[in-house]
Structure formats: C-alpha cells, structure tokens
Design a protein around this motif. Structure first.
Motif, PDB file in Angstrom:
ATOM      1  N   ARG A   2       1.144  -1.318  -0.217  1.00 14.06           N
ATOM      2  CA  ARG A   2      -0.174  -0.150   0.685  1.00 14.06           C
ATOM      3  C   ARG A   2       1.451   1.034   0.380  1.00 14.06           C
ATOM      4  O   ARG A   2       1.658   1.699   0.924  1.00 14.06           O
ATOM      5  N   LEU A   3       0.804   2.091  -1.086  1.00 14.05           N
ATOM      6  CA  LEU A   3       1.430   3.509  -0.770  1.00 14.05           C
ATOM      7  C   LEU A   3       0.510   4.794  -0.767  1.00 14.05           C
ATOM      8  O   LEU A   3      -0.456   4.471  -0.830  1.00 14.05           O
ATOM      9  N   ARG A   4       1.585   5.423   0.518  1.00 17.04           N
ATOM     10  CA  ARG A   4       1.257   6.925   1.045  1.00 17.04           C
ATOM     11  C   ARG A   4       2.135   7.705   1.133  1.00 17.04           C
ATOM     12  O   ARG A   4       3.116   7.191   0.879  1.00 17.04           O
ATOM     13  N   PRO A   5       1.421   9.076   0.939  1.00 16.25           N
ATOM     14  CA  PRO A   5       2.379   9.713   1.349  1.00 16.25           C
ATOM     15  C   PRO A   5       3.407   9.501   2.326  1.00 16.25           C
ATOM     16  O   PRO A   5       2.931   9.549   3.362  1.00 16.25           O
ATOM     17  N   MET A   6       4.378  10.279   2.264  1.00 15.27           N
ATOM     18  CA  MET A   6       4.923   9.994   3.246  1.00 15.27           C
ATOM     19  C   MET A   6       4.637  11.200   4.374  1.00 15.27           C
ATOM     20  O   MET A   6       5.006  12.397   4.074  1.00 15.27           O
ATOM     21  N   ASP A  33      13.737  16.854   5.713  1.00 13.53           N
ATOM     22  CA  ASP A  33      13.946  18.587   4.817  1.00 13.53           C
ATOM     23  C   ASP A  33      13.069  18.523   3.807  1.00 13.53           C
ATOM     24  O   ASP A  33      12.530  19.174   3.223  1.00 13.53           O
ATOM     25  N   CYS A  34      13.355  17.544   2.964  1.00 11.37           N
ATOM     26  CA  CYS A  34      12.734  17.165   1.946  1.00 11.37           C
ATOM     27  C   CYS A  34      11.166  17.796   2.291  1.00 11.37           C
ATOM     28  O   CYS A  34      10.379  18.231   0.636  1.00 11.37           O
ATOM     29  N   LEU A  35      10.494  16.985   3.187  1.00 14.19           N
ATOM     30  CA  LEU A  35       9.306  16.286   3.602  1.00 14.19           C
ATOM     31  C   LEU A  35       9.108  18.275   3.661  1.00 14.19           C
ATOM     32  O   LEU A  35       7.787  18.212   2.856  1.00 14.19           O
ATOM     33  N   MET A  36       9.341  19.309   4.508  1.00 13.15           N
ATOM     34  CA  MET A  36       9.623  20.778   4.486  1.00 13.15           C
ATOM     35  C   MET A  36       9.846  21.132   3.312  1.00 13.15           C
ATOM     36  O   MET A  36       8.930  22.327   2.728  1.00 13.15           O
ATOM     37  N   ALA A  37      10.174  20.725   2.145  1.00 16.93           N
ATOM     38  CA  ALA A  37      10.560  21.568   1.542  1.00 16.93           C
ATOM     39  C   ALA A  37       9.241  20.624   0.186  1.00 16.93           C
ATOM     40  O   ALA A  37       9.305  21.837  -0.979  1.00 16.93           O
ATOM     41  N   GLY A  38       8.304  20.058   0.074  1.00 18.59           N
ATOM     42  CA  GLY A  38       7.195  19.687  -0.488  1.00 18.59           C
ATOM     43  C   GLY A  38       7.494  18.841  -1.530  1.00 18.59           C
ATOM     44  O   GLY A  38       6.810  18.386  -2.246  1.00 18.59           O
ATOM     45  N   SER A  58      11.251  14.849  -7.186  1.00 20.91           N
ATOM     46  CA  SER A  58      11.352  16.667  -6.941  1.00 20.91           C
ATOM     47  C   SER A  58      11.007  16.518  -8.796  1.00 20.91           C
ATOM     48  O   SER A  58      11.264  15.869  -9.997  1.00 20.91           O
ATOM     49  N   THR A  59       9.998  17.305  -8.789  1.00 21.12           N
ATOM     50  CA  THR A  59       9.297  17.974 -10.337  1.00 21.12           C
ATOM     51  C   THR A  59       8.999  19.670 -10.602  1.00 21.12           C
ATOM     52  O   THR A  59       9.433  20.068  -9.567  1.00 21.12           O
ATOM     53  N   GLY A  60       9.985  20.113 -11.309  1.00 27.82           N
ATOM     54  CA  GLY A  60       9.945  21.465 -11.640  1.00 27.82           C
ATOM     55  C   GLY A  60      10.499  21.197 -13.273  1.00 27.82           C
ATOM     56  O   GLY A  60      10.990  20.804 -13.621  1.00 27.82           O
TER      57      GLY A  60
END
Length: 174
Positions: A2-6, A33-38, A58-60
C-alpha cells in the motif's frame, strides 16, 4: 504493498531503512528537509504497516528527479521497487514533467537493471558523486522520456498507488 504519502511519523523508519541499505545514507534530517520542502515523498507498507519501500521525487521546469528510492532487503525481488518507481514516474507525469532523471551508483547493478528495464538510458557520469566507506564512487546519470509512460499493469504486478492511471494509455517500456 500500500502506497501513501510519507509523513513525519515515518522519518525514523525511513532513515533506519536507508542506513541499512546505503553505504552513504541520507540522514533523518535530510528526509525531514525533503518533506518540509514539499517534495513528493512516498512510503510503501505491508498489511502490518511495516515499511517495505520509500521514494522521493522532485519536479519542476518539466523535469522530474528521482532523488532516492529504497526497498527493504528482506522484501526485494518482489516487485516493490518497480511499483514504487512506476508510481513516482506516474506522479511526475501528473505534475507536468516530460523527462525523468536519476543517479545510480556504478556498483548498484540490480538498481541499474530495474531502471533500464523501465526504459531509462545512460546520459552521463558524475565522477566521485557518492560517498562510501572506501571514499567516493561514480554515479551513472540516467534519463527517461515520460511521453512513453505506460500506466497499465501486467497481471501479478504490485499495483498499489497506481490508482485510476492503471487504465490510461501509453507505453512505459518493460
């Protein structure tokens, strides 16, 4: 799986898994920091909520970067890494990315085989990119055009997290 957001509550388990599988592991603080950065961060859990896998995306600017992906050594060769990677690629496409990139240790042949089986190809080498106990190790830089992404799932393949995309047309190479 089962996948869910960290979530913040996952950080200790994710950092412990990373420490168990990487010669130069990310710290709990890096994951925080990855979570805090979104960043798009995901965990894969079994029926008892045991961590099987994690992935950070990461996307952009129409690009996606698979920053980290890990699978519990006791759960390998069951399709969980493939499932997590396919999920991250689907998310990247949903978020507008046209191409995905990642780095992989030159010594990590199982991961290279997984990435290549999904259509990634080598576009370069980053010298001395990864830390390890012996010093530094080169990384292969791999890329995948997401316009070829197939989100249909073959019978028997883990499908958690693919949601409605499982019926979408396209072609993610196998």
């Amino acid at each position: 799986m089962r996948l869910r957001p960290m979530e913040a509550e996952d950080l200790d388990a994710v950092a412990a898994l990373e420490a168990a599988i990487s010669p130069g592991p990310w710290t709990r603080g890096i994951f925080r920091d990855c979570l805090m950065a979104g960043y798009d961060a995901w965990v894969g859990l079994d029926g008892e909520a045991h961590l099987l896998a994690f992935g950070i995306l990461s996307t952009g600017a129409a690009e996606a970067h698979i920053l980290n992906l890990g699978v519990d050594p006791g759960a390998r060769r069951r399709g969980y890494g493939r499932c997590m990677l396919r999920h991250l690629l689907c998310r990247a496409r949903q978020l507008g990315a046209e191409r995905a990139f990642l780095e992989v240790r030159v010594s990590n042949l199982p991961a290279q085989n997984l990435y290549r089986s999904l259509g990634f190809h080598e576009i370069g080498v980053r010298l001395n990119y990864y830390r390890n106990p012996e010093g530094r190790e080169d990384a292969l830089v791999l890329s995948l055009a997401l316009d070829a992404l197939q989100t249909t799932v073959e019978e028997g393949e883990p499908t958690a997290g693919l949601g409605s995309e499982r019926s979408s047309p396209g072609a993610l190479p196998r």
